[in-house]
Design a protein around this motif. Structure first.
Motif, short mmCIF file in Angstrom:
data_model
loop_
_atom_site.label_atom_id
_atom_site.label_comp_id
_atom_site.label_asym_id
_atom_site.label_seq_id
_atom_site.Cartn_x
_atom_site.Cartn_y
_atom_site.Cartn_z
N HIS A 37 -7.07 -8.44 -14.99
CA HIS A 37 -6.73 -8.72 -13.58
C HIS A 37 -5.75 -9.86 -13.49
CE1 HIS A 37 -10.33 -6.55 -11.95
NE2 HIS A 37 -10.91 -6.97 -13.07
N HIS A 38 -4.92 -9.84 -12.44
CA HIS A 38 -4.25 -11.08 -12.02
C HIS A 38 -4.94 -11.53 -10.73
CE1 HIS A 38 -0.94 -9.20 -9.18
NE2 HIS A 38 -2.11 -8.69 -8.96
N HIS A 158 -7.02 -3.03 -13.67
CA HIS A 158 -7.66 -2.76 -12.38
C HIS A 158 -6.95 -1.58 -11.69
CE1 HIS A 158 -9.41 -4.81 -8.50
NE2 HIS A 158 -9.76 -3.53 -8.61
N CYS A 180 -2.95 -4.63 -9.27
CA CYS A 180 -3.50 -5.56 -10.26
C CYS A 180 -3.55 -4.96 -11.68
CB CYS A 180 -4.90 -5.97 -9.80
SG CYS A 180 -5.80 -7.00 -10.91
#
Ligand SMILES: [Zn+2]
Length: 291
Positions: A37-38, A158, A180
């Motif tokens: 994820h970011h 994600h 994401c």
């Protein structure tokens, strides 16, 4: 040197402290997936980056995320691990590795959620090299610890899931719940092909490096110049000692004594004796023992 800091609900460490810390963790739930994820927000802007250095404190950032997650009704910080733009790695103490994360709705069982600080959709943050190195290291260590394959079934973006948690074949705008970890993640994007291009191979490379470190023990190291010289000197000493212990032939000065000792029946054989043996025989002969 241990530099990790525990404060509030988080443990913050350098990249190089992570592997040893991880090796000591006992995780009883089954781990078969690592999420990518970011954070989108916080990002490099909210971290107030000046010349590559964030002005915001790490813990301030972490506690901010936690407060937001709690306000959403979650039981704690969503992610297990957070990786910062400067390569620091944070562990959520309220979401330890044994706790199922809140990373991808309905797809968290058996997963570890890793949040990468930044907003990596096209035209936004450009990931720092320090952060990149920390990311490949953290994933390689987790792969090593949980014995996972480095592929798109075990390391998942994600963006490959719908809002309801259904796995898609790829990032699919309109169907994916989010972009994401970003449409420009790792410079390649958030698709399956993008993950396979550079991200996964770099994790593999890091894992190979870690395994290589394990294999080179002290004994396998080649000798240094000094060690070689010491070793040769030692060999020479041993050679001299051995020749003194068992002499090739009876020394000239001991022949007369040896003959006398043999004639007197004091010894059966006088050949192949040590230097000290011939000395002793000679002394005894001179004292008149073999008359
Ligand atoms: Zn995400």
């Amino acid at each position: 040197m241990i530099q990790m800091i525990q404060l509030g609900n988080f443990l913050l460490m350098d990249r190089d402290e992570f592997r040893e810390w991880l090796s000591k963790q006992v995780v009883s739930r089954n781990i078969d997936r690592l999420q990518v994820h970011h954070t989108a927000s916080p990002n490099y802007k909210t971290r107030r980056m000046v010349n590559g250095t964030a002005q915001q404190d790490h813990f301030e950032c972490l506690e901010g995320m936690r407060r937001y997650h709690l306000s959403e009704g979650w039981s704690g910080t969503g992610q297990n691990i957070t990786i910062f733009e400067d390569g620091k790695v944070a562990i959520s103490l309220d979401r330890n590795l044994d706790k199922t994360p809140a990373g991808i709705r309905n797809a968290n069982s058996g997963a570890i959620c890793i949040e990468i600080i930044g907003y990596f959709d096209k035209g936004n943050d450009i990931m720092t090299d320090k952060q990149k190195r920390a990311i490949v290291h953290v994933y390689a260590c987790l792969v090593e610890k949980f014995n996972l394959s480095i592929d798109t079934n075990h390391i998942v973006y994600h963006a490959w899931f719908t809002y309801g948690g259904t796995r898609l074949n790829d990032y699919t705008p309109g169907e994916s719940s989010k972009t994401c970890p970003g449409t420009a993640f790792w410079g390649d994007g958030n698709t399956i092909a993008a993950a396979k291009k550079n991200f996964l191979p770099q994790i593999q490379e890091e894992l190979n490096r870690l395994k290589g470190q394990n294999n080179i023990s002290e004994e396998d190291q080649p000798m240094t110049k000094e060690e070689k010289a010491d070793f040769q000197a030692l060999q020479e000493q041993i050679k001299q000692l051995t020749s003194k212990l068992s002499m090739d032939k009876i020394p000239d000065w001991a022949i007369e004594a040896c003959v006398a000792a043999k004639n007197a029946g004091a010894v059966d054989t006088t050949s192949g004796g040590s230097y000290d043996f011939y000395r002793l025989i000679t002394v005894m002969y001179r004292k008149g023992f073999f008359k």
